[in-house]
Design an enzyme around this catalytic site. Structure first.
Site, PDB file in Angstrom:
ATOM      1  N   GLU A  59      13.086  15.232   9.173  1.00 52.70           N
ATOM      2  CA  GLU A  59      11.902  16.075   8.989  1.00 52.70           C
ATOM      3  C   GLU A  59      10.959  15.452   7.964  1.00 52.70           C
ATOM      4  O   GLU A  59       9.731  15.423   8.155  1.00 52.70           O
ATOM      5  CB  GLU A  59      12.328  17.468   8.529  1.00 52.70           C
ATOM      6  CG  GLU A  59      11.181  18.399   8.182  1.00 52.70           C
ATOM      7  CD  GLU A  59      11.625  19.528   7.276  1.00 52.70           C
ATOM      8  OE1 GLU A  59      10.764  20.088   6.578  1.00 52.70           O
ATOM      9  OE2 GLU A  59      12.828  19.849   7.248  1.00 52.70           O
ATOM     10  N   ASP A  82       7.206  14.244   9.083  1.00 57.27           N
ATOM     11  CA  ASP A  82       5.992  14.803   8.495  1.00 57.27           C
ATOM     12  C   ASP A  82       4.957  13.704   8.242  1.00 57.27           C
ATOM     13  O   ASP A  82       3.762  13.878   8.523  1.00 57.27           O
ATOM     14  CB  ASP A  82       6.343  15.506   7.180  1.00 57.27           C
ATOM     15  CG  ASP A  82       5.123  16.066   6.477  1.00 57.27           C
ATOM     16  OD1 ASP A  82       4.538  17.033   6.990  1.00 57.27           O
ATOM     17  OD2 ASP A  82       4.752  15.527   5.420  1.00 57.27           O
ATOM     18  N   ASP A  85      10.085  22.572  11.637  1.00 52.40           N
ATOM     19  CA  ASP A  85      10.841  21.508  10.967  1.00 52.40           C
ATOM     20  C   ASP A  85      11.550  20.614  11.983  1.00 52.40           C
ATOM     21  O   ASP A  85      11.567  19.381  11.837  1.00 52.40           O
ATOM     22  CB  ASP A  85      11.872  22.105  10.011  1.00 52.40           C
ATOM     23  CG  ASP A  85      11.229  22.775   8.801  1.00 52.40           C
ATOM     24  OD1 ASP A  85      10.023  22.569   8.579  1.00 52.40           O
ATOM     25  OD2 ASP A  85      11.945  23.514   8.095  1.00 52.40           O
ATOM     26  N   GLU A 138       9.114  18.191  13.668  1.00 48.78           N
ATOM     27  CA  GLU A 138       8.841  17.013  12.843  1.00 48.78           C
ATOM     28  C   GLU A 138      10.024  16.043  12.878  1.00 48.78           C
ATOM     29  O   GLU A 138       9.835  14.823  12.956  1.00 48.78           O
ATOM     30  CB  GLU A 138       8.548  17.430  11.404  1.00 48.78           C
ATOM     31  CG  GLU A 138       7.210  18.124  11.231  1.00 48.78           C
ATOM     32  CD  GLU A 138       6.905  18.487   9.794  1.00 48.78           C
ATOM     33  OE1 GLU A 138       5.720  18.542   9.451  1.00 48.78           O
ATOM     34  OE2 GLU A 138       7.858  18.716   9.017  1.00 48.78           O
TER      35      GLU A 138
END
Length: 242
Positions: free
Chosen positions: A57, A61, A130, A133
């Site tokens: 994650e 991002d 989450d 990502e």
């Protein structure tokens, strides 16, 4: 109508590969991306170490941000930094990512702890965002480049970007007008400064939008860029696109 999964057991990751249109070299990356920390924690008392998706994650991002930023920078050349930041924030926010994940039924493929199952974790926006990502990071690591991520991501994100702009929250009128004009070959769209007035600290610029030398819009603003945007906005009325 979607075949919504209601049981505790997640769907097979191989099925998810087909859904997203990407074949993994190392499907373990996908499994990790779809594993919540609650599942990993439940495995510890059984003496099992299970990787979960928080590290992916973190990487995802950044991958998401650079891909969306690059797209906005290239496709909206007349928008200032502040507007680009707002659009990017909308495109990568938790709500948007949760929606994209839900569209893929991503939650139905996740490995969750029993407590998260009982509290409808498969539908929780924060968990889905989450995991989305983490999914991007897993594709990035597996493919070794951004290309595969862009191929998967941008067809899903571009409609969100367009909707945000077209809703009036952040219109780039020049780009919208250019897209219409480009539908016909050989058309020449230009913006001509026809006047400026006022002291240096309070200038007012006047601009005409011209199509093949014909005036189709007039605008004024505190900067040339703003005046051009206003001229394009007026021109869009002629095309019925305002």
């Amino acid at each position: 109508m979607s075949d919504k999964h209601t049981g505790a057991a997640p769907r097979a990751p191989e099925e998810f590969e087909e859904r997203i249109g990407y074949k993994y070299r190392d499907i373990g990356l996908l499994v990790t991306a779809l594993t919540h920390s609650s599942y990993s924690n439940e495995m510890k008392p059984k003496g099992l170490h299970v990787d979960f998706n928080e590290r992916l994650e973190f990487l995802g991002d950044s991958v998401l941000s650079i891909i969306v930023s690059d797209y906005l920078f290239r496709h909206y050349p007349d928008l200032p930094e502040g507007d680009l930041t707002k659009i990017r924030a909308s495109a990568v926010c938790e709500k948007t990512l949760g929606k994209l994940a839900a569209d893929l039924e991503l939650g139905q493929y996740m490995r969750l702890g029993h407590g998260e199952e009982l509290s409808k974790g498969r539908e929780r926006v924060s968990i889905l965002a989450d995991a989305f990502e983490a999914l991007l990071a897993s594709i990035y690591l597996d493919s070794g480049s951004r290309d595969a991520v862009e191929k998967f991501l941008m067809p899903r994100v571009k409609p969100e970007i367009r909707q945000f702009i077209e809703n009036g929250k952040n219109k780039d009128y020049k780009t919208l007008l250019q897209q219409i004009v480009q539908q016909e070959r050989g058309e020449l769209l230009e913006y001509v400064l026809i006047g400026e007035s006022g002291p240096d600290h309070e200038k007012c610029f006047e601009v005409e939008a011209r199509l093949n030398s014909n005036v189709i819009g007039h605008g004024s603003g505190r900067s040339k860029r703003e005046a051009e945007q206003m001229a394009a906005k007026e021109a869009l009325v002629l095309f019925g696109d305002k």
